[in-house]
Design a protein around this motif. Structure first.
Motif, mmCIF file in Angstrom:
data_model
loop_
_atom_site.group_PDB
_atom_site.id
_atom_site.type_symbol
_atom_site.label_atom_id
_atom_site.label_comp_id
_atom_site.label_asym_id
_atom_site.label_seq_id
_atom_site.Cartn_x
_atom_site.Cartn_y
_atom_site.Cartn_z
ATOM 1 N N ARG A 42 -3.147 2.274 -5.318
ATOM 2 C CA ARG A 42 -3.107 1.256 -4.263
ATOM 3 C C ARG A 42 -3.529 -0.119 -4.795
ATOM 4 N NH1 ARG A 42 -2.989 2.071 1.283
ATOM 5 N NH2 ARG A 42 -1.478 3.590 0.537
ATOM 6 N N VAL A 43 -4.494 -0.130 -5.710
ATOM 7 C CA VAL A 43 -4.931 -1.399 -6.295
ATOM 8 C C VAL A 43 -3.764 -2.063 -7.029
ATOM 9 C CG1 VAL A 43 -6.468 -2.459 -7.996
ATOM 10 C CG2 VAL A 43 -7.329 -0.667 -6.469
ATOM 11 N N TRP A 44 -3.019 -1.277 -7.791
ATOM 12 C CA TRP A 44 -1.868 -1.812 -8.532
ATOM 13 C C TRP A 44 -0.767 -2.262 -7.578
ATOM 14 C CZ3 TRP A 44 -2.289 -3.066 -13.441
ATOM 15 C CH2 TRP A 44 -3.298 -2.472 -14.201
ATOM 16 N N TYR A 46 -1.155 -3.378 -4.446
ATOM 17 C CA TYR A 46 -1.571 -4.651 -3.859
ATOM 18 C C TYR A 46 -1.506 -5.778 -4.888
ATOM 19 C CZ TYR A 46 -3.264 -2.576 0.516
ATOM 20 O OH TYR A 46 -3.355 -1.947 1.729
ATOM 21 N N ALA A 47 -1.943 -5.501 -6.101
ATOM 22 C CA ALA A 47 -1.925 -6.537 -7.144
ATOM 23 C C ALA A 47 -0.500 -7.010 -7.414
ATOM 24 C CB ALA A 47 -2.563 -6.013 -8.425
ATOM 25 N N SER A 48 0.439 -6.073 -7.493
ATOM 26 C CA SER A 48 1.822 -6.485 -7.748
ATOM 27 C C SER A 48 2.371 -7.289 -6.572
ATOM 28 C CB SER A 48 2.709 -5.274 -8.058
ATOM 29 O OG SER A 48 2.816 -4.427 -6.939
ATOM 30 N N GLY A 49 1.984 -6.942 -5.351
ATOM 31 C CA GLY A 49 2.416 -7.707 -4.191
ATOM 32 C C GLY A 49 1.889 -9.132 -4.219
ATOM 33 N N VAL A 50 0.629 -9.278 -4.581
ATOM 34 C CA VAL A 50 0.036 -10.616 -4.675
ATOM 35 C C VAL A 50 0.728 -11.419 -5.775
ATOM 36 C CG1 VAL A 50 -2.070 -11.862 -5.300
ATOM 37 C CG2 VAL A 50 -2.187 -9.946 -3.697
#
Length: 127
Positions: A42-44, A46-50
């Motif tokens: 999930r962290v990855w 969200y990071a890719s979305g940002v």
């Protein structure tokens, strides 16, 4: 720059749309995160979305367009392993979703070329 298929605003829209999807329905993207990456998927996601949203914003603004378009090309290359992971995971799934997943693999090539074209055109415009 002319309003063609190489339009920076279309590329920005694509990146923003992808980023917003990653941020609003992360459960759809979590399984794509390669298992070799540390931490929670999930962290990855969200990071890719940002990152996608930031790249889109950079492409929209003429002063940052060239560097953002170059970074977009690099980003698209960098996330290619996620598309491979998804294809591997779905290789025995239903035919239609499997075909869509496999179709994403070669799609990365024109997307990378598009981002490079936007960067080159902006560089030429700035002279």
């Amino acid at each position: 720059m002319s309003r063609t298929a190489g339009s920076p605003l279309l590329l920005a829209g694509l990146m923003a749309g992808a980023g917003l999807l990653h941020l609003t329905i992360p459960r759809a993207f979590d399984p794509m995160v390669p298992r070799v990456l540390p931490g929670a998927p999930r962290v990855w996601t969200y990071a890719s979305g940002v990152v996608e949203c930031a790249l889109a914003a950079g492409i929209v603004h003429p002063r940052t367009r060239r560097v953002a378009a170059r970074a977009t090309a690099g980003f698209l290359i960098g996330v290619f392993p996620a598309n491979v992971q998804m294809a591997v995971d779905r290789r025995r799934g239903p035919a239609v979703p499997r075909a869509v997943v496999l179709g994403r693999l070669p799609l990365q090539i024109p997307l990378v070329l598009w981002a490079r074209k936007v960067a080159r055109a902006e560089g030429a415009a700035r002279g």
